[in-house]
Design an enzyme around this catalytic site. Structure first.
Site, PDB file in Angstrom:
ATOM      1  N   THR A 152      17.740 -11.060   1.500  1.00 14.28           N
ATOM      2  CA  THR A 152      19.154 -10.738   1.479  1.00 14.28           C
ATOM      3  C   THR A 152      19.994 -11.992   1.301  1.00 14.28           C
ATOM      4  OG1 THR A 152      20.895  -9.489   2.619  1.00 14.28           O
ATOM      5  CG2 THR A 152      19.511 -10.916   3.981  1.00 14.28           C
ATOM      6  N   GLU A 173      24.130 -10.776  -3.985  1.00 15.55           N
ATOM      7  CA  GLU A 173      23.928  -9.397  -3.518  1.00 15.55           C
ATOM      8  C   GLU A 173      25.200  -8.898  -2.824  1.00 15.55           C
ATOM      9  OE1 GLU A 173      20.966  -6.980  -0.427  1.00 15.55           O
ATOM     10  OE2 GLU A 173      21.192  -9.155  -0.273  1.00 15.55           O
ATOM     11  N   HIS A 174      25.676  -9.664  -1.849  1.00 17.30           N
ATOM     12  CA  HIS A 174      26.933  -9.359  -1.160  1.00 17.30           C
ATOM     13  C   HIS A 174      27.901 -10.506  -1.405  1.00 17.30           C
ATOM     14  CE1 HIS A 174      23.622  -7.764   1.467  1.00 17.30           C
ATOM     15  NE2 HIS A 174      24.359  -6.659   1.408  1.00 17.30           N
ATOM     16  N   HIS A 189       9.819  11.165 -42.759  1.00 14.96           N
ATOM     17  CA  HIS A 189      11.018  11.474 -41.989  1.00 14.96           C
ATOM     18  C   HIS A 189      12.014  12.251 -42.854  1.00 14.96           C
ATOM     19  CE1 HIS A 189       9.414   8.668 -39.106  1.00 14.96           C
ATOM     20  NE2 HIS A 189      10.495   8.726 -38.337  1.00 14.96           N
ATOM     21  N   HIS A 244      18.774 -11.633   9.326  1.00 18.03           N
ATOM     22  CA  HIS A 244      17.761 -10.746   8.749  1.00 18.03           C
ATOM     23  C   HIS A 244      16.402 -11.412   8.674  1.00 18.03           C
ATOM     24  CE1 HIS A 244      19.641  -7.018   7.351  1.00 18.03           C
ATOM     25  NE2 HIS A 244      20.717  -7.716   7.074  1.00 18.03           N
ATOM     26  N   GLN A 286       0.818  -1.216   0.000  1.00 25.58           N
ATOM     27  CA  GLN A 286       0.000   0.000   0.000  1.00 25.58           C
ATOM     28  C   GLN A 286       0.852   1.267   0.000  1.00 25.58           C
ATOM     29  OE1 GLN A 286      -0.019  -2.420   2.305  1.00 25.58           O
ATOM     30  NE2 GLN A 286      -0.275  -1.632   4.396  1.00 25.58           N
TER      31      GLN A 286
END
Length: 460
Positions: free
Chosen positions: A252, A343-344, A436, A277, A197
């Site tokens: 993650t 990601e890492h 054109h 996490h 939302q």
């Protein structure tokens, strides 16, 4: 605790590797059908829908959708001095790195009288999402706001879920530490809205008549950035086109490429740091040393038992998204690393700089024994909003560039246009788009076309 994938003695293609490597199940497409009615409800009912959805999903009805300035100031005034000092240092270092990412306009002379300038223009308005849930993320405020400010974005708004645990003046608002980080960075447009939302609120805007100080209007944004759960990612996918997005962030993940020179305690601590996490977080060790793998496994047993979020960590490490990958040598390890596109990515090997230089696919690379991912999460100066789920093979992390658009500005004199006109006309005719070419011919000073006929086609 962690499963083992033994790739020793096997030569595999990138496609085969991707099919074998651990990865979290993250079905954004299915989640889109869940968020579709939520987003449409916000589109049509605005603030009324946002209040109801906050109560439904966050367990608390926001006091007001926009956080009053007085509440932001109170959060900053009440912030633990040590936390404030740490945030200020995080901001300082992030600004040092991101200032170097500034783009400058360039003008190229193609031919005498013909030039193309590339201008870098910031988007007008950005919505920055800061997740709530299991942890508190003032660091995400820093990572989103700093590059946007340096890019020159004129209007910034932050959304973060209201926290039902909040009491007193913070009741019905996001976590006070998140609010304090916003105030520290000078962001005073903050909304107590979370999840899908929040993305919809940014996309469509809304007016809230429930504010005691009068109506609050949230104008639509051009771009939404920031990490979130699968429903935030799904809302970004659903509303992409109405808004620009940075990425569809998934759980993650950390991958560690290590040889026998690595310290097992460093490796296990770093695997745990990302696993805490979320139960879906991915922790992957890639090594050519069975001895190191065994040492890490032993250290994990002790370290997981002692960590605060032990149950969550254990679930993440034992999930199908985590594991130990055994390879023949570092060459094979690099093939795995580039196929996985973490990601890492940590490089804990001998001559780590040389190994890191050969990595092609990673959101961020942490080199050597003294650059853990958690440093990048908070105070390396790098950005921690990074591509997940293998998207690092084609996407970058958040940066100043994320908030800029390159616009080409074309300037040609009549002489420069005449010089190239016959090529334009030829290509226009080859594509069966004669108008054109006529748009060029009509600009010739004497009214004649580039092939000697008149512009109206009647001949010489």
């Amino acid at each position: 605790m962690m499963s083992t994938i033994d790739l020793r003695g096997r030569v595999l293609s990138a496609r085969e590797l991707r099919g074998l490597l651990p990865r979290a199940e993250f079905d954004v497409a299915a989640a889109v059908e869940t968020v579709r009615p939520i987003c449409e409800d916000v589109r049509h009912r605005g603030a009324s829908a946002l209040y109801e959805l906050g109560e439904r999903f966050d367990g608390v009805r926001p006091t007001t959708l926009r956080v009053p300035r007085s509440v932001l100031e109170a959060a900053l005034a009440g912030l633990d001095p040590q936390v404030r000092a740490a945030l200020e240092e995080s901001v300082r270092r992030a600004r040092i790195v991101h200032e170097e990412q500034r783009r400058h306009d360039t003008t190229t002379t193609v031919v005498p009288g013909g030039e193309v300038t590339e201008r870098w223009i910031p988007v007008d308005r950005v919505g920055l999402y800061v997740p709530g849930g299991r942890a508190v993320y003032p660091s995400s405020v820093v990572m989103n706001v700093v590059p946007a400010q340096i890019a020159g974005v004129g209007s910034l708004a932050v959304a973060s879920p209201p926290q039902r645990e909040n009491t007193g003046e913070f009741a019905g608002y996001p976590h006070p530490t998140v609010l304090a980080a916003c105030a520290l960075l000078g962001v005073d447009e903050v909304y107590a809205v979370g999840g899908a939302q929040a993305v919809a609120a940014f996309a469509f805007g809304f007016e809230d008549d429930g504010d005691n100080d009068g109506a609050t209007v949230c104008e639509p944004v051009s771009l939404v950035t920031g990490p979130g759960n699968i429903y935030v990612a799904a809302a970004k996918r659903y509303l992409k086109g109405v808004i620009g997005i940075d990425a569809e962030a998934g759980p993650t993940e950390i991958a560690i490429l290590a040889d026998e020179s690595a310290e097992a305690s460093h490796v296990s601590a770093d695997l745990i740091s990302q696993a805490e996490h979320d139960p879906m977080a991915a922790s992957v060790l890639i090594t050519d040393s069975p001895r190191l793998a065994d040492a890490v496994a032993a250290d994990l047993e002790q370290r997981v038992a002692a960590t605060k979020h032990s149950e969550r960590v254990r679930e993440a490490l034992s999930g199908r998204q985590s594991g130990v990958v055994l390879v023949d040598d570092l060459e094979a390890g690099l093939a795995v690393v580039n196929a996985y596109a973490a990601e890492h990515l940590e490089i804990q090997t001998r001559d780590a700089d040389a190994v890191a230089a050969r990595v092609r696919n990673a959101g961020a690379i942490f080199v050597g024994p003294h650059a853990p991912v958690s440093l990048g999460d908070y105070a390396a100066g790098s950005n921690h909003v990074l591509p997940t789920g293998g998207c690092a093979c084609h996407s970058s992390g958040l940066s100043v560039q994320s908030f800029l658009r390159g616009v080409h500005v074309v300037r040609y004199t009549q002489a420069a246009l005449r010089e190239v006109a016959h090529h334009v006309v030829t290509l226009a005719q080859a594509e069966d788009l004669p108008a054109h070419g006529e748009a060029v011919q009509v600009r010739l000073v004497d009214g004649s076309s580039v092939d000697g006929s008149s512009v109206d086609g009647s001949g010489g």
